[in-house]
Design an enzyme around this catalytic site. Sequence first.
Site, mmCIF file in Angstrom:
data_model
loop_
_atom_site.group_PDB
_atom_site.id
_atom_site.type_symbol
_atom_site.label_atom_id
_atom_site.label_comp_id
_atom_site.label_asym_id
_atom_site.label_seq_id
_atom_site.Cartn_x
_atom_site.Cartn_y
_atom_site.Cartn_z
ATOM 1 N N HIS A 84 1.016 -1.082 0.110
ATOM 2 C CA HIS A 84 0.100 -0.060 -0.028
ATOM 3 C C HIS A 84 0.899 1.159 -0.080
ATOM 4 O O HIS A 84 1.783 1.263 -0.867
ATOM 5 C CB HIS A 84 -1.079 -0.086 1.305
ATOM 6 C CG HIS A 84 -1.982 0.759 1.241
ATOM 7 N ND1 HIS A 84 -2.395 1.681 0.228
ATOM 8 C CD2 HIS A 84 -2.743 1.241 2.360
ATOM 9 C CE1 HIS A 84 -3.486 2.411 0.492
ATOM 10 N NE2 HIS A 84 -3.833 2.179 1.859
ATOM 11 N N HIS A 106 -2.185 -2.146 -9.612
ATOM 12 C CA HIS A 106 -3.236 -1.698 -8.920
ATOM 13 C C HIS A 106 -4.273 -2.543 -8.957
ATOM 14 O O HIS A 106 -4.656 -3.173 -9.838
ATOM 15 C CB HIS A 106 -3.612 -0.248 -9.232
ATOM 16 C CG HIS A 106 -3.951 0.449 -8.122
ATOM 17 N ND1 HIS A 106 -5.277 0.508 -8.019
ATOM 18 C CD2 HIS A 106 -3.576 1.500 -7.469
ATOM 19 C CE1 HIS A 106 -5.744 1.334 -7.138
ATOM 20 N NE2 HIS A 106 -4.728 2.049 -6.761
ATOM 21 N N ASP A 154 2.608 6.031 -6.560
ATOM 22 C CA ASP A 154 3.937 5.843 -5.742
ATOM 23 C C ASP A 154 5.026 5.880 -6.392
ATOM 24 O O ASP A 154 6.020 6.164 -5.999
ATOM 25 C CB ASP A 154 3.679 4.411 -4.790
ATOM 26 C CG ASP A 154 2.452 4.768 -3.657
ATOM 27 O OD1 ASP A 154 2.418 5.879 -3.278
ATOM 28 O OD2 ASP A 154 2.108 3.506 -3.424
#
Length: 374
Positions: A221, A260, A311
């Site tokens: 995450h 994802h 990210d």
Amino acid sequence: MSDEIKKGLLGIVVDETEVSKVMPEINSLTYRGYAAQDLCEYCRFEEVAYLILNKDLPNSIQLRKFEKEEKNNRDLSKNLYEIIKHMPKKSHPMDVARTAVSVMGLEDKETSDSSPEANMRKALRIFSKTPTALAAFYRIRSGKKIIKPKKSLSFSENFFYMCFGKVPQKEIVKAFDVSLILYAEHSFNVSTFTARTITSSLSDIHGAITGAIASLKGPLHGGANEEVMHMMKKIKKPANALKWINNALKNKDVVMGFGHRVYKSGDSRVPTMREYFGKVAKIKKDKTFEKIYDIVEKVMIKEKNIHPNVDYPTGPTYHLMGFDTDFFTPIFVISRITGWSAHIMEQHAANKLIRPLASYKGNKHRKVMQLNQR
Ligand code: CMC
């Protein structure tokens, strides 16, 4: 009732939300109906924080009031500064954030009041104070004096100021603001679902956010932005990138910052963050990580059809801004507090205890033998 197991709750719709949605028709993440990339273009982070918490964009009077409250609540209690000073210097800042929010819950006069009004006030206090707690630890662990928050500065400017003692040029602050906007909310991700699960037992907002921070820390995450930077540092220079990524794929490694659960053909936040990563790299006159970024991305898409998530660009952007790698996920925290808080309030407003079932595969019934017979 069906016994079919959906590991990881894959594809399961567990509740309703008004906070955010990935809208396929515009191929974008939206907060309260507004596309995240449009919010990045037209708003400051404070406006988006207001939107997420209060369901609509503020007018200038509402924004001024919100910003005033945020600024007035930035400082920590003497007690919390002391606790942070005594934390082990090697603590991961995510654990510092988790502990600091937990202590805020001990100190808050309204901890046991979960009315919508009290929850909104507490959300704002957690939102205002958490950056201060993190920046204080940032300074202390490197033997520097704590810098107290400054009310004349915006949310993002103040964070830079408390960490580094100065505010960088406005393009860098804008890139940071954009990253906060993109990180602010993402529906029922694992940390938000954790916060909602904790709330569903009618527990309090400090507990729910403490749990959410623990959940965000994991590398699958929020922790991915730190892992991306570790990967880029390992690759070191663009000339090594192709060999590195081909090896990783050969070894069937998970490449951090890619993939994802929701987006299967590209995270809609990436193009915006990629653009600001490029701007920061240009200002810093350092294109090394941009080149590595492009090579790894190209191979991942060509060989695996797996696209980067947000990210991937935030990691090297924060690095170029001067933050230590283990502060990347805590930066995610200071933004996501807004999304978590909105979901916690939504859960309270229409609560149902979250209590799924499990398919049991343990021992059949057994008789207990007394200790001397075992
Ligand atoms: N590198 C290599 N292979 C991957 C990756 C990756 N990053 N992501 C997915 N795959 C492969 C995976 O091995 C699997 O292959 P196969 O079907 O052959 O077993 C397939 O793609 C499906 O992946 P999955 O893990 O079943 O998909 P998921 O929806 O359960 O996982 C994920 C999503 C984010 C956990 C995963 O993509 C991952 O581990 N990514 C790396 C960590 C990361 O970047 N996390 C940040 C997530 S987004 C922002 C945030 O929340 O912070």
